[in-house]
Design a protein around this motif. Sequence first.
Motif, PDB file in Angstrom:
ATOM      1  N   CYS A 171      -8.734  10.314   4.417  1.00 16.07           N
ATOM      2  CA  CYS A 171      -8.363  10.120   3.008  1.00 16.07           C
ATOM      3  C   CYS A 171      -8.374  11.434   2.228  1.00 16.07           C
ATOM      4  O   CYS A 171      -7.887  11.505   1.107  1.00 16.07           O
ATOM      5  N   THR A 189      -3.714  10.359   0.924  1.00 21.32           N
ATOM      6  CA  THR A 189      -3.756   8.978   0.436  1.00 21.32           C
ATOM      7  C   THR A 189      -2.345   8.425   0.270  1.00 21.32           C
ATOM      8  O   THR A 189      -2.084   7.263   0.594  1.00 21.32           O
ATOM      9  N   PHE A 193      -0.934   5.105   1.981  1.00 25.31           N
ATOM     10  CA  PHE A 193      -0.211   4.058   1.227  1.00 25.31           C
ATOM     11  C   PHE A 193       1.136   3.754   1.892  1.00 25.31           C
ATOM     12  O   PHE A 193       1.577   2.613   1.945  1.00 25.31           O
ATOM     13  N   LEU A 204      -5.313  -3.787   1.202  1.00 26.50           N
ATOM     14  CA  LEU A 204      -5.854  -2.721   2.051  1.00 26.50           C
ATOM     15  C   LEU A 204      -7.379  -2.804   1.959  1.00 26.50           C
ATOM     16  O   LEU A 204      -7.942  -2.716   0.864  1.00 26.50           O
ATOM     17  N   THR A 206     -11.017  -1.217   2.935  1.00 28.87           N
ATOM     18  CA  THR A 206     -11.721  -0.024   3.420  1.00 28.87           C
ATOM     19  C   THR A 206     -13.227  -0.296   3.443  1.00 28.87           C
ATOM     20  O   THR A 206     -13.742  -0.959   2.538  1.00 28.87           O
ATOM     21  N   TYR A 212     -12.427   4.587  -0.720  1.00 28.30           N
ATOM     22  CA  TYR A 212     -12.155   3.624  -1.787  1.00 28.30           C
ATOM     23  C   TYR A 212     -11.857   4.345  -3.110  1.00 28.30           C
ATOM     24  O   TYR A 212     -10.856   4.056  -3.774  1.00 28.30           O
ATOM     25  N   PHE A 215      -8.552   6.091  -2.852  1.00 25.20           N
ATOM     26  CA  PHE A 215      -7.430   5.130  -2.901  1.00 25.20           C
ATOM     27  C   PHE A 215      -7.242   4.594  -4.327  1.00 25.20           C
ATOM     28  O   PHE A 215      -6.122   4.461  -4.802  1.00 25.20           O
ATOM     29  N   LYS A 216      -8.365   4.279  -4.976  1.00 24.28           N
ATOM     30  CA  LYS A 216      -8.270   3.677  -6.312  1.00 24.28           C
ATOM     31  C   LYS A 216      -7.655   4.645  -7.323  1.00 24.28           C
ATOM     32  O   LYS A 216      -6.934   4.249  -8.220  1.00 24.28           O
ATOM     33  N   GLU A 219      -4.100   4.572  -6.730  1.00 25.41           N
ATOM     34  CA  GLU A 219      -3.576   3.248  -7.073  1.00 25.41           C
ATOM     35  C   GLU A 219      -3.154   3.227  -8.535  1.00 25.41           C
ATOM     36  O   GLU A 219      -2.082   2.731  -8.880  1.00 25.41           O
ATOM     37  N   ILE A 228      -6.375  -2.946  -3.314  1.00 25.04           N
ATOM     38  CA  ILE A 228      -7.320  -2.140  -2.531  1.00 25.04           C
ATOM     39  C   ILE A 228      -8.703  -2.728  -2.742  1.00 25.04           C
ATOM     40  O   ILE A 228      -9.179  -2.816  -3.883  1.00 25.04           O
TER      41      ILE A 228
END
Lengths: 245, 426
Positions: A171, A189, A193, A204, A206, A212, A215-216, A219, A228
């Motif tokens: 990540c 990331t 995605f 998704l 994790t 996390y 990703f957030k 997002e 997520i």
Amino acid sequence: MVKLIYHGCINLSKLPNLCEAGTELIKFLEPEYQELEDPPCCGSLLFHTDEEGARKNCNEVYDWLKKNNVTELTTICAGCYNYFVTFYPQYIPEFDVKINHISQFLSKPEYMQMLDLKYPGEKKIKITYHDPCHMKNARIPIFEEPRVILSNIKNVDLMALEWERELSTCCGAGAGVYSSFKEVSNFTTADIFRQVKKSRAKILITPCSFCYVSFKRLESEKNPRFKILKLEEFINKLKKGEVIE
Amino acid sequence: MTSGKELYENNKEKLKKLLDETSEEYQFADFWGNLASVKKHREFDEDTKEYVDKYVDKLRPMREELVNNLEKYTEQAMKSIEKTGAKVYLAKTNEQAQKLFLQELGDERTLYKSKSADAKEMGILDACKKNGIEVIETDLGDVLVQMFEYELPSYQLAPGVHFHPSQIANKIKEKYNVDVEPNGPAIVSFFRKTHRPKILNANISLTSANAVAADDGSIVLVENEGNISLLTRLPPKHIVICGISKIVPTVYDALLQVNMQERWNTLIGSYISFIRGPSSTNDVYGQKVIGMYGAQEVAIILVDDWRTKAVKENSFLKEFLHCISCKACNYVCTASRAVGNIYASKMGLGACGIIKDYIHNGIESAVKNGLFLCTSCENCKNFCPVQVDLPKIMRELKKIAVSKNLAPPPLKSYLQNITTKKNPFK
């Protein structure tokens, strides 16, 4: 003899909802598990940057665990899991606290039976799982347990990411890089995605708090057409019968 | 000494270039991010997979045998090379290697060379520049880099791979006033016509070595283009320069090492050369005469510099000596994929480039070139055919940097919080 829920400082400080979800699940399955006040940081970043600091912190954490009679701990943080199982024994050969990641804890057949997980939506839902570096590089790697949990949920199809297990994409947040250079995570990331989109999964999952957070953040910028969720967050929602839109 | 804050700001400035689509950094990162990946790296064809599965486990023990007995094998290699009729030197330092090289070059002012990471690392190219020696690159990747006067780090196995064919065609027009179709075959055909005749007339060539066999003195070189075959046979004199970590115990180990260098990268080179001294003949009444069609003189400069010191002191750099320079780690590096040649030094992309930078230029330079961009994903180790623990070496470098107050300020603040508040985020 204390069994400890060890959330990890990123969760305690930034992600209290994940701590709640983890605690609810663990205590539901093993009520004797406890949370203790002011747990010390496992010292993750020190292992990359400060030999003496890491050694000192390891010993202090071990002393704290011993002082509180902790014989086993379960953590919702993939990073804490990795550092406890990989690095602590290097600094403290006699380290004897049993370490579990929550995926190892939940995947016990009797707990899977107790949870009897089912996605409550009308239609089956496609989900996918990302393998974090902390779990693939740990001295005791974790690949199977999260898959056992997720593939046993009724009404759920577990889709493979294009790059998974040992080949999974980092990540970009590890070793404190996220604190200083989010540019790395911007690229990686986005690539993860892309893989999620290709898998056609709607969620998704994790198991790693650093992934996390990474990703957030993206997002909110990219607004992808999937949710997520952290592993314990997802499982706890299913346990409560929540439909995830 | 520059502060961690200044180095951090310098890193951030460089990273801003990734937002500018016209920058060289963007162009490289854009290409590299799509080319390099763990998955693509591991998509072996059946033949390759069979070879790799059969032999990869033999590499680490072989490299350990070498590293643990580096002085012994260096001495043996020197004796074996001497027996082949080649001249052989052991340079204690890079500076000494440069002097020996210039001495071997003599009055010649033009040097034809193959791709050589070692020559760059040992400062041979800088020494040439300083002494007014014209360096003519022959590997097409390096030819492109030279044509574009490209100064930034690139992928050492194919240094010009990020240039788009249309860019190359435009540059050829600009430099040579020749119209070339912007495609691979047309561009290759152009350079075959312009560069091949030059190689045929070269007087002195320089190559590195993919392996040097201690038991019989073979210099082993792998290539696709044929430039190394020409450079090592046609010019009257061939100079080889390489680090002593290129030595392997036996000629069979050399073949294992060079095959793995290729196969691990899913490549099969067209040529593997085993060179044992200058050309010769015994055809005139059984008398051995040196210098027939191939090189008349071969001079080999083996360079120690930091290597035996790392073994003797058992320092963390000893682990780096196990590396066989296959460059697979470049291909699977998370930070490299993300930021391209911003996480790199002149000596290579990714962790290897940063570690070499530390060895030759010190910790400040390593931080400046992106030490703290390493995410510790460990792909470099996980996908290394020798399992070289680059992540551990990178951790040691970060520890040195932190002790010298060179860490990025946000990381520094996290570290302080762990120590004082038992939580980095408080």
